[in-house]
Design a protein around this motif. Structure first.
Motif, PDB file in Angstrom:
ATOM      1  N   UNK A 279       0.832  -1.209   0.000  1.00  0.00           N
ATOM      2  CA  UNK A 279       0.000   0.000   0.000  1.00  0.00           C
ATOM      3  C   UNK A 279       0.864   1.256   0.000  1.00  0.00           C
ATOM      4  N   UNK A 280       1.931   1.256   0.792  1.00  0.00           N
ATOM      5  CA  UNK A 280       2.803   2.433   0.867  1.00  0.00           C
ATOM      6  C   UNK A 280       3.542   2.652  -0.445  1.00  0.00           C
ATOM      7  N   UNK A 281       4.053   1.563  -1.041  1.00  0.00           N
ATOM      8  CA  UNK A 281       4.751   1.684  -2.319  1.00  0.00           C
ATOM      9  C   UNK A 281       3.785   2.163  -3.398  1.00  0.00           C
ATOM     10  N   UNK A 282       2.562   1.634  -3.384  1.00  0.00           N
ATOM     11  CA  UNK A 282       1.562   2.062  -4.363  1.00  0.00           C
ATOM     12  C   UNK A 282       1.244   3.545  -4.190  1.00  0.00           C
ATOM     13  N   UNK A 283       1.215   4.019  -2.947  1.00  0.00           N
ATOM     14  CA  UNK A 283       0.959   5.440  -2.686  1.00  0.00           C
ATOM     15  C   UNK A 283       2.043   6.311  -3.311  1.00  0.00           C
ATOM     16  N   UNK A 284       3.291   5.860  -3.214  1.00  0.00           N
ATOM     17  CA  UNK A 284       4.385   6.610  -3.841  1.00  0.00           C
ATOM     18  C   UNK A 284       4.226   6.623  -5.360  1.00  0.00           C
ATOM     19  N   UNK A 285       3.951   5.449  -5.943  1.00  0.00           N
ATOM     20  CA  UNK A 285       3.782   5.348  -7.397  1.00  0.00           C
ATOM     21  C   UNK A 285       2.637   6.245  -7.864  1.00  0.00           C
ATOM     22  N   UNK A 286       1.527   6.226  -7.143  1.00  0.00           N
ATOM     23  CA  UNK A 286       0.368   7.059  -7.518  1.00  0.00           C
ATOM     24  C   UNK A 286       0.717   8.543  -7.453  1.00  0.00           C
ATOM     25  N   UNK A 287       1.422   8.941  -6.401  1.00  0.00           N
ATOM     26  CA  UNK A 287       1.796  10.354  -6.242  1.00  0.00           C
ATOM     27  C   UNK A 287       2.739  10.779  -7.364  1.00  0.00           C
ATOM     28  N   UNK A 288       3.691   9.916  -7.714  1.00  0.00           N
ATOM     29  CA  UNK A 288       4.621  10.244  -8.796  1.00  0.00           C
ATOM     30  C   UNK A 288       3.886  10.339 -10.128  1.00  0.00           C
ATOM     31  N   UNK A 289       2.985   9.401 -10.378  1.00  0.00           N
ATOM     32  CA  UNK A 289       2.258   9.406 -11.656  1.00  0.00           C
ATOM     33  C   UNK A 289       1.359  10.633 -11.784  1.00  0.00           C
ATOM     34  N   UNK A 290       0.789  11.075 -10.673  1.00  0.00           N
ATOM     35  CA  UNK A 290      -0.012  12.295 -10.698  1.00  0.00           C
ATOM     36  C   UNK A 290       0.853  13.493 -11.091  1.00  0.00           C
ATOM     37  N   UNK A 291       2.054  13.544 -10.546  1.00  0.00           N
ATOM     38  CA  UNK A 291       2.995  14.614 -10.902  1.00  0.00           C
ATOM     39  C   UNK A 291       3.374  14.524 -12.374  1.00  0.00           C
ATOM     40  N   UNK A 292       3.706  13.315 -12.830  1.00  0.00           N
ATOM     41  CA  UNK A 292       4.146  13.144 -14.211  1.00  0.00           C
ATOM     42  C   UNK A 292       3.052  13.532 -15.202  1.00  0.00           C
TER      43      UNK A 292
END
Length: 471
Positions: A279-292
């Motif tokens: 869940x924590x790793x997915x949260x990072x991926x989601x936050x990065x993808x939102x930025x990208x």
């Protein structure tokens, strides 16, 4: 802007003066007006784009900050649970080991609470001036009591001067008089408070209060006592961080007694937290993808409903390109971990559009087969971890005096300059309109006079001709 030209037709000439003046003014100012409009539109779009980019960067950094919260670590490999949080609460760190423990809390750690002798005069009782010494656990604190002090003023002085040290005082009015009561946030055996220096406030914190005399109120300060799987543990604090490796125990109550007089144990369980890590790793991926995705929308072109090319506000912007390069570089860098040094080992890879793909199958294999769970926290939050390197890459752009803020300042100056140019052009338009209107009105007046004279001459000749015909 200039005032609109009122439509008027020359009385003397029949010319459309307003139309002529408008056409002449527009031919003189149109090129400059078009330039200002184009530059203003581009500048406004870039200001908006810079603002949107900074907002996206801030949101991403906030997401990383939340995942890096030291009080609630997001990347612990293990999770600990207590069967009875009214007796004990537990937190695990990344160095915990899976297991189960039975814990019995026999007593909680307590602090010292002592009272002065009784004062029949209550809170306004006079106190002798002098230096009062408060001792606790090998530490001493000095309080200078001034002349004219009362029990209440001494209480206020103690709270003001010693509050930061965890020592406080209050007045308790009981039957027969008032007492100055001292208490402390410091817990554990041997931390009893004693007071000396002023006779009427002297307290031996190791002697029990009796009658109207001073002393400790109920009991001496004590350590917490507990057993972990039958092994005895003592702690000066109710927060026990060194009893079980990788775990912090918060004692909240005493274990209940069973019918045979023994105390009932509370079970603590420590297990691998694969779901929490995912869940924590997915949260990072989601936050990065939102930025990208936000960066992509600002820097790439698209087609409108008429199939016209529409450029993003930061298309071909060198600052945005540099930022994207610095951020993506972090994703491919090798970290300082032991077995886990890159995001790709956890199934995190960059796709063609710049977003991250999170392969849950590869992630699960990394945790179950390669046992990389305990190293995930170090990869993300450790020294030179992903979060630290990401912030180092973003800060030069997004900090208060960063390059994006400087860019915004320069764009604001350009907007002010364009506004000044527009104001100057408006003044020229107004002046030129007024000048040309005056000239054409004068021309129309002259033409009107000439026409009147011509009409008059024509009338004279017509009268002569008519007279000639009669004769």
């Amino acid at each position: 802007m200039a005032s609109p030209i009122t439509s008027s037709t020359g009385l003397g000439s029949g010319l459309d003066i307003s139309g002529i003046v408008k056409a002449l003014v527009e031919s003189d100012t149109a090129a400059k007006q078009a330039q200002i409009k184009r530059q203003t539109s581009n500048n406004s779009a870039m200001i908006s784009g810079i603002g949107a980019l900074r907002s996206a960067l801030t949101a991403f950094q906030d997401a990383m900050k939340k995942l890096n919260d030291k009080s609630a670590p997001a990347f612990n490999a293990y999770v600990a649970t207590s069967a009875n949080e009214s007796v004990i609460k537990v937190k695990s760190s990344n160095s915990a080991v899976a297991g189960k423990y039975d814990i019995v809390v026999n007593q909680l750690a307590t602090g010292s609470k002592v009272a002065s002798q009784q004062f029949a005069g209550g809170a306004t009782s006079a106190i002798t001036a002098g230096e009062m010494t408060i001792s606790q656990g090998g530490k001493t604190y000095k309080v200078d009591v001034a002349s004219g002090a009362t029990l209440q003023s001494v209480r206020d002085q103690i709270n003001k001067e010693l509050g930061a040290s965890g020592i406080s005082a209050n007045i308790v009015n009981e039957e027969g008089g008032a007492r100055l009561v001292f208490s402390s946030t410091t817990t554990g055996a041997g931390t009893d408070i004693s007071v000396s220096g002023i006779a009427e406030l002297e307290i031996d914190g190791t002697a029990q209060m009796s009658g109207t005399g001073a002393g400790y109120i109920t009991a001496l300060a004590q350590d917490a006592e507990l057993t972990i799987d039958g092994l005895k543990v003592k702690s000066a604090s109710n927060t026990v961080s060194d009893a079980i490796s990788g775990m912090t125990l918060e004692l909240t109550g005493v274990s209940a007694k069973a019918a045979d007089g023994s105390r009932s144990p509370t079970a603590l369980t420590i297990a691998a937290d694969n779901d929490g890590l995912k869940k924590s790793v997915q949260s990072f991926v989601d936050a990065y993808n939102t930025l990208q995705k936000a960066i992509t929308s600002l820097t790439t072109s698209s087609r409108d409903e008429n199939d016209n090319l529409v450029l993003g506000p930061l298309s071909n912007d060198p600052t945005a390109r540099s930022l994207v390069g610095d951020i993506r570089k972090v994703l491919s860098e090798v970290g300082s971990g032991d077995k886990l040094t890159s995001l790709s080992q956890l199934g995190i890879n960059t796709q063609k559009d710049g977003t991250l793909e999170f392969n849950s199958t590869k992630f699960t294999a990394a945790l179950n087969d390669k046992k990389l769970g305990p190293e995930i926290q170090e990869l993300f939050t450790g020294s030179n971890g992903v979060f630290e390197r990401m912030n180092k890459a973003i800060d030069p752009y997004n900090k208060t005096d960063g390059s994006l803020a400087t860019r915004k300042s320069n764009l604001d100056k350009a907007a002010k300059n364009l506004s000044d140019q527009q104001a100057a052009l408006d003044r020229r338009t107004e002046s030129l309109t007024e000048s040309l209107t005056k000239k054409y009105v004068a021309l129309d007046t002259a033409l009107g006079k000439m026409k009147a004279q011509a009409d008059q001459i024509t009338s004279i000749f017509e009268a002569i001709n008519a007279q000639a015909k009669k004769s």
